[in-house]
Enzyme design. Structure first.
Site, PDB file in Angstrom:
ATOM      1  N   ASP A 462       0.814  -1.145  -0.118  1.00 29.62           N
ATOM      2  CA  ASP A 462      -0.121   0.030   0.040  1.00 29.62           C
ATOM      3  C   ASP A 462       0.803   1.239   0.052  1.00 29.62           C
ATOM      4  OD1 ASP A 462      -2.309   1.537   0.210  1.00 29.62           O
ATOM      5  OD2 ASP A 462      -3.128   0.394   1.587  1.00 29.62           O
ATOM      6  N   ASP A 532     -10.548   1.663  -3.217  1.00 33.13           N
ATOM      7  CA  ASP A 532     -11.273   1.333  -1.952  1.00 33.13           C
ATOM      8  C   ASP A 532     -12.569   1.337  -1.985  1.00 33.13           C
ATOM      9  OD1 ASP A 532      -8.733   1.195  -1.033  1.00 33.13           O
ATOM     10  OD2 ASP A 532      -8.538   3.267  -0.007  1.00 33.13           O
TER      11      ASP A 532
END
Length: 732
Positions: A462, A532
């Site tokens: 990430d 997301d």
């Protein structure tokens, strides 16, 4: 001997005559350049592949500036691909051809056109790479300074491409966090269109470094001439399309030079990232198929291997990581047929345990209060359930509340003489990848995990913060403008080291969602997290845009909980499944909160996805009905290379009484083949009237199938969400 000499002389004469015309070709594309020695190289043609006789008879383009790589200074009113300040302060540069050569690198052929400034010892090599079975040409430049002192580069595009004016339309992708890859379509008019990114770490949230140009009006999916262009770079980019009073649009693409002037030392070569160019006469989907085939075979890590079906812990438990919970989630995904479990954020930190997003980044040690038996215990649990194990990390970042920051405050990006600007959680900072020590640390984050636990199968990498401080504590003050470029050079070095040591490891590029969906990252990553936002309806729009340049095998698409955690919309489980099955299928949910009926439907979907997985992940895409056309539905399909199998998707995007939806014609099938229809993920009490029936490819492409607008289910199960997935198999 005399005859041999005359033969050699005639051959040399022939080569010198033909040397000025450079033809760079693939199976279906030709790029033709006039590269006469002592002159600036000129574009002659880019488009569908030419026959040899047509190359010889090509017209010279008129009313346009055809310089292949225009340099600034001797025609400063025109846009330039290259601009520099020479060591003596001269702002002008001229580039003329000094030679041409070809070489073979692996399975690709590289053509180089060598240029030099007649006055200053600066050279530029124009490079073009082709592949034997991909309709893609990569173009880039290599700029070398042989002056006695530093030369300053103020503009350094990878390539320029002239596009003949007419009814030319631009398709590009824009968006934001949780709304990535939204399609924009617009005609190219006079002036300048700029698509750019200045994030610093991620580069595909607000805009994408890829465009498509439709040459004969508003783009169609499966017909019409289309040019596709994608900059293969992980950092800040700028794509400019300049339209002036000539007969051409001029596409410039390369690293964003804003606040990034580069000081090129004596003897140093600056290599720009490749611009991938394709052309298709089969519309947008045709250009997409070219990108997908090229990407899977030559760019994407493990592009020839099926992706596992996984459960990620994030939306299920967020930071609430514990051994019992992880074991339960592994048991559940294994029982539904899944193949991999990924433990997300929240597993690490000693002095500062990771309980929220405001601490612990950089301290990559197991929180033994949460996981008494450590990662090894989780791997043992995964083995017990017959699945693989993966883990989340964020190697490039730290929190000011961390042991790492306490030990190495000099490792973060920070503007000189200023306090750092802080990101997520009010404490996040970005590590300075220009610094070799930071590169070693980032490499070590994963290397340490893999050395101790070599059975880790999957890494979720990430990156949740942009460069919010223009300043490197490692670079000298005179080279602070190198920050963005050196960051991504460091990132590349880390990725190359990891892949050299762990070539079989699966790694996902997650960056606040879809922030790293680009061909500059994917040579080291297997996939990316599209967004997301896992809401099925919004994912249709985002995944539609993403598919313009990236194949389904690279697009992580998960079944999630409702109400959705981003937009709080409630969609049916079947709808969520049918959307997720159009990419790399996974789950982002807490299974223990699902009913037995919901688990059963997911179990069935996972089983059926395994059957269609080769078609979805390796097949040719045909987009059929765009959600952006606002016709109440969206539809697309994947077709196997042999055209013996296909998967057809249809989703309603809105629901009204007395609605009138278009019947969708299929594409990509073989006209004379017969295809049997089978619905996947069926929830209806009665089968479709086409279930098990056989239709010719010609009929399906000319007519399509009528699909009911709603599902035939019991009254208490009715809702306003309708979708269909049809599996077509050719009859022998």
């Amino acid at each position: 001997m005399k005859r041999f000499f005359l033969f050699i002389l005639s051959l040399v004469t022939l080569l010198s005559i033909n040397a000025k015309t450079v033809v760079v070709e693939t199976r279906g594309i030709s790029l033709v350049i006039n590269a006469e020695e002592g002159k600036s190289p000129q574009y002659l043609y880019f488009g569908a592949k030419l026959k040899a006789g047509d190359v010889e008879r090509l017209q010279n383009p008129r009313e346009g500036r055809m310089d292949v790589y225009p340099a600034y200074g001797l025609n400063p009113q025109a846009e330039a691909a290259l601009a520099m300040r020479h060591a003596d302060g001269n702002m002008s540069t001229a580039l003329v051809v000094t030679g041409i050569d070809e070489s073979v690198e692996g399975s690709s052929k590289v053509t180089a056109i060598h240029l030099k400034d007649p006055v200053y010892p600066v050279t530029v090599d124009l490079k073009y790479r082709t592949y034997p079975d991909a309709d893609m040409i990569e173009a880039w430049t290599e700029i070398t300074n042989n002056e006695k002192q530093v030369v300053t580069l103020t503009r350094f595009a990878s390539a320029m491409l002239p596009v003949r004016r007419g009814n030319v339309w631009l398709s590009h992708l824009y968006g934001s966090w949780a709304n990535e890859a939204i399609l924009a379509e617009e005609p190219l008019l006079a002036g300048e269109k700029v698509v750019r990114n200045t994030d610093g770490t991620r580069n595909s949230h607000t805009d994408h470094g890829e465009v498509m140009l439709s040459l004969d009006g508003k783009a169609k999916e499966n017909s019409g001439d289309v040019i596709g262009a994608a900059l293969c770079y992980s950092g800040n980019y700028k794509l400019r399309i300049c339209t002036d009073d000539t007969e051409y649009h001029y596409l410039f693409a390369g690293i964003n030079e804003d606040n990034s002037e580069y000081h090129l030392k004596k003897g140093e070569t600056f290599v720009t990232p490749p611009l991938a160019l394709t052309f298709s006469k089969e519309g947008l989907s045709g250009a997409s198929r070219n990108f997908h085939k090229w990407g899977r075979k030559y760019k994407l890590m493990h592009g020839d291997k099926e992706r596992k079906i996984l459960l990620n812990s994030w939306e299920g438990v967020y930071f609430d990581i514990n051994e019992e919970g992880m074991d339960q989630m592994m048991s559940d995904i294994a029982s539904m047929g899944g193949e991999l479990f990924v433990m997300d954020d929240g597993w690490f930190g000693d002095k500062y345990p990771r309980k929220t997003d405001n601490s612990s980044l950089g301290d990559w040690v197991v929180d033994r209060n949460k996981l008494p038996n450590g990662i090894g215990g989780l791997i043992d649990d995964a083995k017990k359930h017959g699945i693989k194990f993966g883990i989340w990390v964020e190697p490039e970042m730290a929190n000011t509340t961390s042991e790492l920051y306490e030990k190495h405050p000099e490792w973060i990006l920070k503007a000189p003489n200023r306090e750092p600007v802080l990101g997520r959680g009010g404490t996040q900072v970005v590590l300075d990848l220009a610094n070799p020590k930071v590169q070693d640390f980032c490499f070590g984050v994963i290397d340490n995990l893999m050395t101790e636990f070599p059975e880790i199968d999957y890494i979720k990498w990430d990156a949740n913060m942009p460069v919010s401080n223009h300043g490197s504590q490692y670079l000298p003050m005179k080279d602070q403008s190198h920050l963005y470029i050196e960051y991504h050079r460091g990132f590349e070095k880390v990725c190359k080291r990891l892949r050299a040591k762990y070539p079989d490891l699966t790694i996902q590029a997650c960056a606040s969602g879809g922030g790293r969906a680009n061909w500059g990252v994917l040579p080291w990553f297997d996939e990316f997290w599209v967004s997301d936002n896992t809401d099925a309806l919004q994912r249709i729009y985002m995944q539609w845009g993403t598919s313009y340049f990236f194949p389904a095998i690279a697009m992580a698409s998960h079944i999630s909980i409702v109400p959705n955690h981003t937009v709080f919309r409630t969609t049916s489980l079947k709808y969520r499944i049918d959307v997720a099955m159009s990419g790399r299928l996974g789950m982002e949910i807490q299974p223990k909160n699902m009913t037995d009926e919901e688990k059963s439907l997911c179990r069935k979907a996972i089983s059926e996805y395994k059957e269609i997985r080769p078609v979805v992940q390796f097949g040719d895409i045909y987009r059929l009905l765009s959600p952006y056309d606002r016709l109440g539905a969206a539809s697309m399909m994947y077709v196997s290379e042999a055209k013996d199998k296909a998967v057809f998707y249809w989703w309603k995007t809105e629901s009204f009484q007395n609605e009138h939806l278009p019947r969708v014609k299929m594409a990509g099938l073989q006209s004379d083949k017969l295809y049997k229809v089978h619905e996947l993920n069926r929830i209806d009490n009665t089968p479709l009237d086409v279930e098990g029936k056989v239709f010719s490819g010609e009929y399906l492409m000319n007519n399509g199938l009528e699909l009911p607008y709603r599902h035939d289910v019991d009254w208490n199960k009715k809702n306003d969400w309708s979708s269909r997935v049809l599996y077509l198999t050719a009859e022998n």
